[in-house]
Design a protein around this motif. Structure first.
Motif, PDB file in Angstrom:
ATOM      1  N   LEU A  31       0.742  -1.186   0.189  1.00  0.00           N
ATOM      2  CA  LEU A  31      -0.127   0.069   0.001  1.00  0.00           C
ATOM      3  C   LEU A  31       0.849   1.034   0.033  1.00  0.00           C
ATOM      4  CD1 LEU A  31      -2.614  -1.169   2.705  1.00  0.00           C
ATOM      5  CD2 LEU A  31      -2.976  -0.881   0.042  1.00  0.00           C
ATOM      6  N   LYS A  32       1.829   1.325   0.565  1.00  0.00           N
ATOM      7  CA  LYS A  32       2.847   2.267   0.788  1.00  0.00           C
ATOM      8  C   LYS A  32       3.534   2.704  -0.689  1.00  0.00           C
ATOM      9  CE  LYS A  32       4.310   2.357   5.618  1.00  0.00           C
ATOM     10  NZ  LYS A  32       5.321   2.085   6.359  1.00  0.00           N
ATOM     11  N   ILE A  33       4.018   1.447  -1.423  1.00  0.00           N
ATOM     12  CA  ILE A  33       4.473   1.669  -3.120  1.00  0.00           C
ATOM     13  C   ILE A  33       3.383   2.098  -3.605  1.00  0.00           C
ATOM     14  CG2 ILE A  33       5.196   0.169  -4.730  1.00  0.00           C
ATOM     15  CD1 ILE A  33       6.304  -1.719  -2.896  1.00  0.00           C
ATOM     16  N   LEU A  34       2.117   1.549  -3.499  1.00  0.00           N
ATOM     17  CA  LEU A  34       0.843   2.406  -4.280  1.00  0.00           C
ATOM     18  C   LEU A  34       0.822   3.874  -3.931  1.00  0.00           C
ATOM     19  CD1 LEU A  34      -1.714  -0.655  -4.043  1.00  0.00           C
ATOM     20  CD2 LEU A  34      -0.492   0.024  -5.962  1.00  0.00           C
ATOM     21  N   GLU A  35       0.821   4.095  -2.776  1.00  0.00           N
ATOM     22  CA  GLU A  35       0.617   5.540  -2.481  1.00  0.00           C
ATOM     23  C   GLU A  35       1.894   6.450  -3.171  1.00  0.00           C
ATOM     24  OE1 GLU A  35      -1.641   8.577  -0.935  1.00  0.00           O
ATOM     25  OE2 GLU A  35      -2.225   6.553  -0.985  1.00  0.00           O
ATOM     26  N   LEU A  36       3.062   5.894  -2.970  1.00  0.00           N
ATOM     27  CA  LEU A  36       4.271   6.584  -3.414  1.00  0.00           C
ATOM     28  C   LEU A  36       4.007   6.729  -4.862  1.00  0.00           C
ATOM     29  CD1 LEU A  36       6.950   7.728  -2.853  1.00  0.00           C
ATOM     30  CD2 LEU A  36       7.865   5.272  -3.292  1.00  0.00           C
ATOM     31  N   TYR A  37       3.647   5.673  -5.531  1.00  0.00           N
ATOM     32  CA  TYR A  37       3.662   5.501  -7.142  1.00  0.00           C
ATOM     33  C   TYR A  37       2.579   6.670  -7.607  1.00  0.00           C
ATOM     34  CZ  TYR A  37       6.972   1.725  -7.864  1.00  0.00           C
ATOM     35  OH  TYR A  37       7.918   0.937  -7.859  1.00  0.00           O
ATOM     36  N   TRP A  38       1.442   6.520  -7.059  1.00  0.00           N
ATOM     37  CA  TRP A  38       0.492   7.322  -7.478  1.00  0.00           C
ATOM     38  C   TRP A  38       0.740   9.028  -7.095  1.00  0.00           C
ATOM     39  CZ3 TRP A  38      -3.898   7.178  -9.934  1.00  0.00           C
ATOM     40  CH2 TRP A  38      -4.931   8.220  -9.976  1.00  0.00           C
ATOM     41  N   ASN A  39       1.436   9.313  -5.797  1.00  0.00           N
ATOM     42  CA  ASN A  39       1.905  10.677  -5.935  1.00  0.00           C
ATOM     43  C   ASN A  39       2.893  11.150  -6.766  1.00  0.00           C
ATOM     44  OD1 ASN A  39       0.014  11.006  -3.541  1.00  0.00           O
ATOM     45  ND2 ASN A  39       1.583  10.352  -2.252  1.00  0.00           N
ATOM     46  N   HIS A  40       3.625  10.262  -7.589  1.00  0.00           N
ATOM     47  CA  HIS A  40       4.640  10.544  -8.419  1.00  0.00           C
ATOM     48  C   HIS A  40       4.015  10.521  -9.798  1.00  0.00           C
ATOM     49  CE1 HIS A  40       7.240  10.610  -4.984  1.00  0.00           C
ATOM     50  NE2 HIS A  40       8.088  11.373  -5.830  1.00  0.00           N
ATOM     51  N   GLY A  41       2.702  10.471  -9.957  1.00  0.00           N
ATOM     52  CA  GLY A  41       2.234  10.349 -11.543  1.00  0.00           C
ATOM     53  C   GLY A  41       1.911   9.102 -12.193  1.00  0.00           C
ATOM     54  N   ILE A  42       2.537   8.086 -11.502  1.00  0.00           N
ATOM     55  CA  ILE A  42       2.062   6.848 -12.163  1.00  0.00           C
ATOM     56  C   ILE A  42       0.896   6.211 -11.972  1.00  0.00           C
ATOM     57  CG2 ILE A  42       2.940   4.424 -12.059  1.00  0.00           C
ATOM     58  CD1 ILE A  42       5.501   5.450 -10.402  1.00  0.00           C
ATOM     59  N   ARG A  43       0.443   5.789 -13.257  1.00  0.00           N
ATOM     60  CA  ARG A  43      -0.824   5.210 -13.338  1.00  0.00           C
ATOM     61  C   ARG A  43      -1.202   3.712 -13.816  1.00  0.00           C
ATOM     62  NH1 ARG A  43      -0.880   9.030 -10.362  1.00  0.00           N
ATOM     63  NH2 ARG A  43      -2.084  11.015 -10.464  1.00  0.00           N
ATOM     64  N   ASN A  44      -0.178   3.124 -14.182  1.00  0.00           N
ATOM     65  CA  ASN A  44      -0.382   1.852 -14.919  1.00  0.00           C
ATOM     66  C   ASN A  44       0.570   0.977 -14.204  1.00  0.00           C
ATOM     67  OD1 ASN A  44      -2.004   2.636 -17.264  1.00  0.00           O
ATOM     68  ND2 ASN A  44      -0.249   3.737 -18.233  1.00  0.00           N
ATOM     69  N   ILE A  45      -0.022   0.050 -13.795  1.00  0.00           N
ATOM     70  CA  ILE A  45       0.833  -1.008 -12.721  1.00  0.00           C
ATOM     71  C   ILE A  45       0.769  -2.377 -13.162  1.00  0.00           C
ATOM     72  CG2 ILE A  45       1.140   0.795 -10.764  1.00  0.00           C
ATOM     73  CD1 ILE A  45      -0.975  -1.015  -9.407  1.00  0.00           C
ATOM     74  N   THR A  46       1.593  -3.218 -12.753  1.00  0.00           N
ATOM     75  CA  THR A  46       1.449  -4.737 -12.897  1.00  0.00           C
ATOM     76  C   THR A  46       1.496  -5.176 -11.479  1.00  0.00           C
ATOM     77  OG1 THR A  46       2.474  -4.690 -15.275  1.00  0.00           O
ATOM     78  CG2 THR A  46       2.538  -6.863 -13.854  1.00  0.00           C
ATOM     79  N   PHE A  47       0.582  -6.068 -11.132  1.00  0.00           N
ATOM     80  CA  PHE A  47       0.458  -6.519  -9.944  1.00  0.00           C
ATOM     81  C   PHE A  47      -0.291  -7.828  -9.613  1.00  0.00           C
ATOM     82  CE2 PHE A  47      -2.675  -6.142  -6.209  1.00  0.00           C
ATOM     83  CZ  PHE A  47      -1.846  -6.283  -5.143  1.00  0.00           C
ATOM     84  N   GLY A  48      -0.148  -8.495  -8.582  1.00  0.00           N
ATOM     85  CA  GLY A  48      -0.945  -9.662  -8.177  1.00  0.00           C
ATOM     86  C   GLY A  48      -0.439 -10.105  -6.696  1.00  0.00           C
ATOM     87  N   ALA A  49      -1.498 -10.383  -6.294  1.00  0.00           N
ATOM     88  CA  ALA A  49      -1.271 -10.857  -4.805  1.00  0.00           C
ATOM     89  C   ALA A  49      -2.348 -11.946  -4.567  1.00  0.00           C
ATOM     90  CB  ALA A  49      -1.462  -9.868  -3.958  1.00  0.00           C
ATOM     91  N   LEU A  50      -2.163 -12.861  -3.503  1.00  0.00           N
ATOM     92  CA  LEU A  50      -2.968 -13.990  -3.178  1.00  0.00           C
ATOM     93  C   LEU A  50      -3.487 -13.974  -1.781  1.00  0.00           C
ATOM     94  CD1 LEU A  50      -0.985 -16.957  -5.154  1.00  0.00           C
ATOM     95  CD2 LEU A  50      -2.778 -15.488  -5.894  1.00  0.00           C
ATOM     96  N   HIS A  51      -4.714 -14.586  -1.772  1.00  0.00           N
ATOM     97  CA  HIS A  51      -5.344 -14.850  -0.550  1.00  0.00           C
ATOM     98  C   HIS A  51      -5.911 -16.225  -0.568  1.00  0.00           C
ATOM     99  CE1 HIS A  51      -7.079 -14.314   3.237  1.00  0.00           C
ATOM    100  NE2 HIS A  51      -8.439 -14.479   2.953  1.00  0.00           N
ATOM    101  N   ASN A  52      -5.288 -17.298   0.147  1.00  0.00           N
ATOM    102  CA  ASN A  52      -5.794 -18.655   0.316  1.00  0.00           C
ATOM    103  C   ASN A  52      -5.553 -19.150  -1.333  1.00  0.00           C
ATOM    104  OD1 ASN A  52      -6.329 -18.598   2.981  1.00  0.00           O
ATOM    105  ND2 ASN A  52      -8.446 -18.129   2.597  1.00  0.00           N
ATOM    106  N   THR A  53      -6.601 -19.631  -1.860  1.00  0.00           N
ATOM    107  CA  THR A  53      -6.437 -19.996  -3.124  1.00  0.00           C
ATOM    108  C   THR A  53      -6.982 -19.067  -4.507  1.00  0.00           C
ATOM    109  OG1 THR A  53      -8.637 -21.189  -3.338  1.00  0.00           O
ATOM    110  CG2 THR A  53      -6.855 -22.376  -2.409  1.00  0.00           C
TER     111      THR A  53
END
Length: 239
Positions: free
Chosen positions: A75-97
């Motif tokens: 979440l800190k990375i997301l906030e940092l990136y957003w504040n620096h004008g980044i709008r397109n990200i690649t991401f993936g996280a899992l919860h259980n299956t």
């Protein structure tokens, strides 16, 4: 056809985008699996990029199961990136299956356009998770090997996803295992909407193999033209 290359610095951005690539994914430490790049590198690469570029959001090279500490760092990375004008990200996280829907929605709530990385392959049911992802307009593509070591080995799973016919969410195959000999038949059989060229498109020293890359991009172009021609050809029968 999507032809995306994973890059690590501005030099690779400049060299790669002249090879007919349609998009870039910027990461750090690709050899170790890839983590989020620093702001200086992002700035240099953004200045050099003339095609769309997505930035990896991943706090470390550990697995894709995010416990609370890693969630906070993400979440800190997301906030940092957003504040620096980044709008397109690649991401993936899992919860259980399944995908971590709460963390994904946090990214979308920030306003990011999201590409899903190979965390997707570690979900239990690809079809179920893909159909759920397709409900999010801000999720733009899914990269997969079909839960296998290579896209070729996972072809049947990939084909199943493509046949769900969700044009709003392209299925992009990771290039691992794809060669000049099997790329064309793989594209024809699987129906994927693109290829992501990552670690498998680099030599032993970690350098992008541009000869291999340009050859693969030419195959993608010819395949796309052939597919378009087939779609535009008049039907033999009129009703």
């Amino acid at each position: 056809m999507i032809a995306e290359v994973v890059v690590e610095n501005a030099m690779e951005v400049r060299e790669t985008q002249h090879a007919g690539i349609t998009s870039l994914l910027l990461v750090r430490n690709l050899k170790e699996g890839g983590i989020s790049p620093d702001l200086k590198t992002i700035g240099l690469c953004t200045d050099a990029a003339r095609i769309p570029m997505s930035i990896l959001v991943r706090p470390d090279i550990d697995n894709y199961f995010y416990e609370e500490g890693r969630r906070r760092r993400t979440l800190k990375i997301l906030e940092l990136y957003w504040n620096h004008g980044i709008r397109n990200i690649t991401f993936g996280a899992l919860h259980n299956t399944v995908m971590d829907w709460d963390l994904l929605e946090d990214a979308i709530t920030h306003g990011f356009s999201v590409n899903i990385n190979q965390a997707f392959d570690q979900t239990q049911d690809l079809v179920k998770n893909y159909l759920q992802l397709a409900l999010y307009p801000m999720v733009r593509q899914v990269v997969t090997r079909g839960q296998a070591e290579t896209a070729v080995a996972g072809e049947s799973q990939i084909q199943q996803l493509v046949q769900l016919d969700k044009p709003s969410l392209p299925v992009v195959a990771d290039s691992t295992g794809l060669t000049s000999d099997n790329l064309k038949p793989f594209l024809e059989r699987s129906g994927v909407q693109g290829i992501q060229f990552g670690a498998g498109s680099r030599d032993r020293n970690g350098k992008i193999n541009f000869s291999q890359l340009e050859g693969a991009v030419n195959v993608l172009r010819r395949h796309a033209k052939s597919k378009q021609a087939g779609e535009n050809s008049p039907s033999r029968f009129r009703f």
